[in-house]
Design a protein around this motif. Structure first.
Motif, PDB file in Angstrom:
ATOM      1  N   ASN A 186      -5.441   7.013  -7.367  1.00 43.75           N
ATOM      2  CA  ASN A 186      -6.282   6.616  -6.235  1.00 43.75           C
ATOM      3  C   ASN A 186      -5.444   6.196  -5.027  1.00 43.75           C
ATOM      4  O   ASN A 186      -5.654   5.144  -4.416  1.00 43.75           O
ATOM      5  CB  ASN A 186      -7.223   5.478  -6.638  1.00 43.75           C
ATOM      6  N   LYS A 232      -0.188  15.719  -5.251  1.00 47.46           N
ATOM      7  CA  LYS A 232      -1.616  15.497  -5.028  1.00 47.46           C
ATOM      8  C   LYS A 232      -2.311  15.049  -6.312  1.00 47.46           C
ATOM      9  O   LYS A 232      -3.222  14.214  -6.278  1.00 47.46           O
ATOM     10  CB  LYS A 232      -2.264  16.775  -4.482  1.00 47.46           C
ATOM     11  N   ILE A 262      -0.635  12.255   2.326  1.00 41.66           N
ATOM     12  CA  ILE A 262      -0.382  12.765   3.671  1.00 41.66           C
ATOM     13  C   ILE A 262       0.187  14.173   3.485  1.00 41.66           C
ATOM     14  O   ILE A 262       1.321  14.339   3.028  1.00 41.66           O
ATOM     15  CB  ILE A 262       0.604  11.862   4.435  1.00 41.66           C
ATOM     16  N   GLU A 310      -3.516   7.430  -1.216  1.00 43.47           N
ATOM     17  CA  GLU A 310      -3.660   8.323  -0.065  1.00 43.47           C
ATOM     18  C   GLU A 310      -2.563   9.382  -0.067  1.00 43.47           C
ATOM     19  O   GLU A 310      -1.392   9.085  -0.316  1.00 43.47           O
ATOM     20  CB  GLU A 310      -3.578   7.521   1.237  1.00 43.47           C
ATOM     21  N   SER A 364      -6.414   5.962   9.961  1.00 43.93           N
ATOM     22  CA  SER A 364      -7.763   6.519   9.809  1.00 43.93           C
ATOM     23  C   SER A 364      -8.729   5.494   9.240  1.00 43.93           C
ATOM     24  O   SER A 364      -9.943   5.596   9.426  1.00 43.93           O
ATOM     25  CB  SER A 364      -7.738   7.758   8.904  1.00 43.93           C
ATOM     26  N   GLU A 365      -8.184   4.477   8.557  1.00 40.89           N
ATOM     27  CA  GLU A 365      -9.021   3.411   8.035  1.00 40.89           C
ATOM     28  C   GLU A 365      -9.274   2.390   9.136  1.00 40.89           C
ATOM     29  O   GLU A 365      -8.505   2.290  10.104  1.00 40.89           O
ATOM     30  CB  GLU A 365      -8.336   2.752   6.846  1.00 40.89           C
ATOM     31  N   VAL A 391      -3.098   9.399   9.202  1.00 43.02           N
ATOM     32  CA  VAL A 391      -3.651   8.924   7.935  1.00 43.02           C
ATOM     33  C   VAL A 391      -3.611   7.404   7.856  1.00 43.02           C
ATOM     34  O   VAL A 391      -4.579   6.764   7.431  1.00 43.02           O
ATOM     35  CB  VAL A 391      -2.893   9.547   6.746  1.00 43.02           C
ATOM     36  N   LYS A 443       0.870  -1.168   0.000  1.00 40.47           N
ATOM     37  CA  LYS A 443       0.000   0.000   0.000  1.00 40.47           C
ATOM     38  C   LYS A 443       0.907   1.218   0.000  1.00 40.47           C
ATOM     39  O   LYS A 443       1.855   1.295   0.787  1.00 40.47           O
ATOM     40  CB  LYS A 443      -0.904   0.006   1.235  1.00 40.47           C
ATOM     41  N   TYR A 483       1.594   5.342   0.315  1.00 35.06           N
ATOM     42  CA  TYR A 483       1.164   6.643   0.833  1.00 35.06           C
ATOM     43  C   TYR A 483       2.118   7.700   0.289  1.00 35.06           C
ATOM     44  O   TYR A 483       3.344   7.557   0.392  1.00 35.06           O
ATOM     45  CB  TYR A 483       1.211   6.666   2.361  1.00 35.06           C
TER      46      TYR A 483
END
Length: 220
Positions: free
Chosen positions: A173, A166, A177, A175, A214-215, A211, A136, A138
């Motif tokens: 798609n 960004k 931070i 995340e 947060s999931e 972050v 994953k 970030y």
């Protein structure tokens, strides 16, 4: 029947053991990730502080390399760093990327425009995506730099570098931070106008932690 129950217990035990395997977190970055200028870097760099925040369910390693840039032809490109090869070998479950500060440098030829920066960043992400561990990803925006820092990075940092990261995150798609926004206006945390002190690195780690957690569940 007893043998059958024993087998079920053994299977359940194995599943619990596998579920308890800590997630591997690789912190990729430059001197700010490395912890340049901070005493006791082993405990006060942002990856070290993040390790404490996340707890025993995670293994966090610092793969920061001072001076690193995303672009391949920039000075001290991360592509050429031993830390980059080490990340690939480790096969992390999560990769937190904080690069772009040195790409923004105006005084050493590193900055070659938005398109060159974006292309190199996307190529780096593509390599990470191809890892068998399917990490994953970030994407951290860089920390702000302040007037007086070597390299005049602030000229392009807010108007170009931060929005580009960004933009990439939105297109893929992923995340984001937003370290830049969290630390903007906090020049007191940057003794040399470029590198955060231990308090600044704690704030940085807190933003990453916020972050990441947060999931409901952090997964590969």
């Amino acid at each position: 029947m007893n043998s059958f129950i024993s087998i079920l217990i053994l299977i359940a035990t194995c599943q619990m053991t596998l579920a308890a395997e800590p997630l591997k977190v690789a912190c990729v970055g430059d001197s700010i990730t490395y912890g340049h200028g901070v005493k006791n870097r082993g405990t006060r760099s942002y990856p070290a502080q993040l390790r404490v925040m996340l707890g025993e369910d995670y293994v966090v390693r610092n793969y920061g390399r001072s001076g690193s840039s995303v672009q391949r032809d920039a000075k001290r490109s991360y592509w050429d760093a031993p830390q980059f090869k080490a990340v690939l070998k480790w096969q992390p479950d999560i990769i937190v990327i904080k690069l772009g500060t040195n790409d923004a440098c105006q005084d050493n030829g590193n900055w070659k425009g938005k398109e060159a920066f974006k292309k190199a960043y996307e190529e780096l992400l593509a390599v990470f995506r191809e890892l068998p561990s399917k990490p994953k990803l970030y994407l951290c925006t860089p920390a702000p730099s302040f007037p007086g820092n070597p390299g005049r990075r602030e000229v392009v940092m807010e108007p170009i570098v931060v929005p580009t990261i960004k933009e990439i995150a939105n297109e893929q798609n992923l995340e984001v931070i937003d370290i830049y926004s969290a630390m903007k206006g906090k020049a007191n945390l940057f003794p040399d106008k470029l590198h955060p002190n231990a308090g600044g690195l704690k704030l940085l780690a807190s933003e990453v932690f916020k972050v990441m957690t947060s999931e409901e569940e952090v997964s590969k």
